[in-house]
Design an enzyme around this catalytic site. Structure first.
Site, PDB file in Angstrom:
ATOM      1  N   ASP A  58      36.299  29.363  49.105  1.00  0.00           N
ATOM      2  CA  ASP A  58      35.777  30.416  49.988  1.00  0.00           C
ATOM      3  C   ASP A  58      34.810  31.316  49.216  1.00  0.00           C
ATOM      4  O   ASP A  58      34.190  32.206  49.801  1.00  0.00           O
ATOM      5  CB  ASP A  58      36.912  31.206  50.662  1.00  0.00           C
ATOM      6  N   SER A  59      34.630  31.028  47.916  1.00  0.00           N
ATOM      7  CA  SER A  59      33.552  31.664  47.149  1.00  0.00           C
ATOM      8  C   SER A  59      32.198  31.271  47.734  1.00  0.00           C
ATOM      9  O   SER A  59      31.172  31.832  47.359  1.00  0.00           O
ATOM     10  CB  SER A  59      33.629  31.262  45.674  1.00  0.00           C
ATOM     11  N   GLU A 129      45.967  31.169  49.322  1.00  0.00           N
ATOM     12  CA  GLU A 129      46.333  32.164  48.313  1.00  0.00           C
ATOM     13  C   GLU A 129      47.680  32.796  48.619  1.00  0.00           C
ATOM     14  O   GLU A 129      48.039  32.962  49.794  1.00  0.00           O
ATOM     15  CB  GLU A 129      45.256  33.263  48.256  1.00  0.00           C
ATOM     16  N   GLU A 196      44.514  32.105  38.651  1.00  0.00           N
ATOM     17  CA  GLU A 196      43.242  32.823  38.439  1.00  0.00           C
ATOM     18  C   GLU A 196      43.493  34.183  37.788  1.00  0.00           C
ATOM     19  O   GLU A 196      44.369  34.944  38.224  1.00  0.00           O
ATOM     20  CB  GLU A 196      42.512  33.014  39.785  1.00  0.00           C
TER      21      GLU A 196
HETATM   22  O1  KIV Z   1      36.896  30.046  46.162  1.00  0.00           O
HETATM   23  C1  KIV Z   1      36.924  29.645  44.995  1.00  0.00           C
HETATM   24  O2  KIV Z   1      35.897  29.331  44.388  1.00  0.00           O
HETATM   25  C2  KIV Z   1      38.215  29.555  44.337  1.00  0.00           C
HETATM   26  C3  KIV Z   1      38.223  29.226  42.870  1.00  0.00           C
HETATM   27  C4  KIV Z   1      37.747  30.372  42.099  1.00  0.00           C
HETATM   28  C5  KIV Z   1      39.548  28.766  42.422  1.00  0.00           C
HETATM   29  O3  KIV Z   1      39.198  29.761  44.950  1.00  0.00           O
END
Ligand code: KIV
Length: 300
Positions: A58-59, A129, A196
């Site tokens: 979701d980044s 999460e 993380e």
């Molecule tokens: O959304 C993301 O990129 C992540 C990673 C940082 C593990 O959850």
């Protein structure tokens, strides 16, 4: 699915990553490689380079869509990118991140959203999460035949609760809670656990304690695998990088130079050249010239 490799030959002998092969890797201390991808081309490059796990994180929110944090990205936006990545991935395991609001509200909605990633997006695993409070939900998603990755420590969807992006698990109480979270998610059956932003020592303890492979980001070298955001890896970002980020290329500079070069060439009439232009055949040109000559003669 058959893909023509972008650069060189694909290694046809490479095994497809599965939930079982991730556990084998943990057992044999063979580090798991994971990168985020959000589009077809990047997914193909990563897959052909031999990355084990491709995560549509979701980044996406910040890296591709320019949102301030991950909270705004929607199911539809995530699905759109999961489908694109699916078309580029052959051997890697494709993990889709469940966006904020897609699993926190009610369990049956969460299972339905997880199923959309599998059915519509072609994902092979979903990630969500949260610690022990997510254990029952994770069991329900696994009951629906969907492998799940957990994600604990600095969980960006909790940014407002955490009061910023801060390293977690620094006090004894916080370490105990992280360990309880990891054990609960392991017991619920996660196929892997993303760690993380936690101290190396805590990640090492969790990795030794649980049966699921751990994949770390800002969690030190003892994790069973590592993950980075692709845009951090190639410096395609605009803010200050986190401590754990290692840049392997400067794509931002490369792209900026390419765009500046193109603009300069267009403005100075250097692009396109005659060689970069299409031409009429000799016969077509002769026919056109004679029509133009006749038109000129009539006007005179
Ligand atoms: O959304 C993301 O990129 C992540 C990673 C940082 C593990 O959850």
């Amino acid at each position: 699915m058959s893909l023509t490799p972008i650069g060189g030959l694909a290694d046809e002998s490479r095994r497809k990553t599965t939930t079982a092969s991730l556990r084998e890797k943990k057992f044999h201390h063979d580090p798991i490689t994971c990168l985020t991808a959000y589009d077809y081309a990047t997914a193909r490059i990563e897959d052909e380079a031999g990355v084990d796990v491709v995560l549509v994180g979701d980044s996406l929110a910040q890296a591709m869509l320019g949102y301030e944090n991950t909270l705004s990205v929607t199911m539809e936006e995530m699905l759109h990118h999961v489908k694109a990545v699916r078309r580029g991935v052959k051997n890697a395991l494709l993990v889709a991140d469940m966006p904020y609001g897609s699993y926190q509200i009610d369990a049956s909605g969460a299972v339905a959203n997880a199923a959309r990633f599998v059915k519509e997006g072609g994902a092979e695993m979903v990630k969500l999460e949260g610690g022990e409070k997510r254990a029952d939900l994770i069991r329900r998603i696994i009951d629906a035949e969907i492998p799940v990755a957990g994600h604990i420590g600095l969980t960006p969807q909790s940014v407002n609760v955490m009061g910023g992006y801060k390293v977690q698990g620094k006090s004894l109480g916080a370490i105990e809670q992280l360990m309880r979270d990891a054990v609960a998610l392991d017991g619920a059956g996660v196929s892997c656990l993303f760690l993380e932003g936690i101290p190396r020592e805590v990640a090492a303890m969790i990795t030794a304690e649980i049966s699921a492979p751990t994949v770390g980001i800002g969690a030190g070298p003892e994790c069973d695998g590592q993950v980075l955001v692709f845009h951090d890896l190639v410096s395609l970002t605009f803010g200050a990088p986190a401590k754990f980020v290692r840049h392997y290329a400067d794509a931002r500079e490369l792209m900026a130079k390419a765009v500046q070069g193109y603009c300069a060439d267009v403005k100075s009439h250097q692009y396109p050249s005659d060689a970069e232009s299409y031409h009429l055949s000799r016969e077509a040109k002769a026919a056109l010239d004679s029509v133009l000559d006749r038109k000129l003669a009539i006007r005179r």
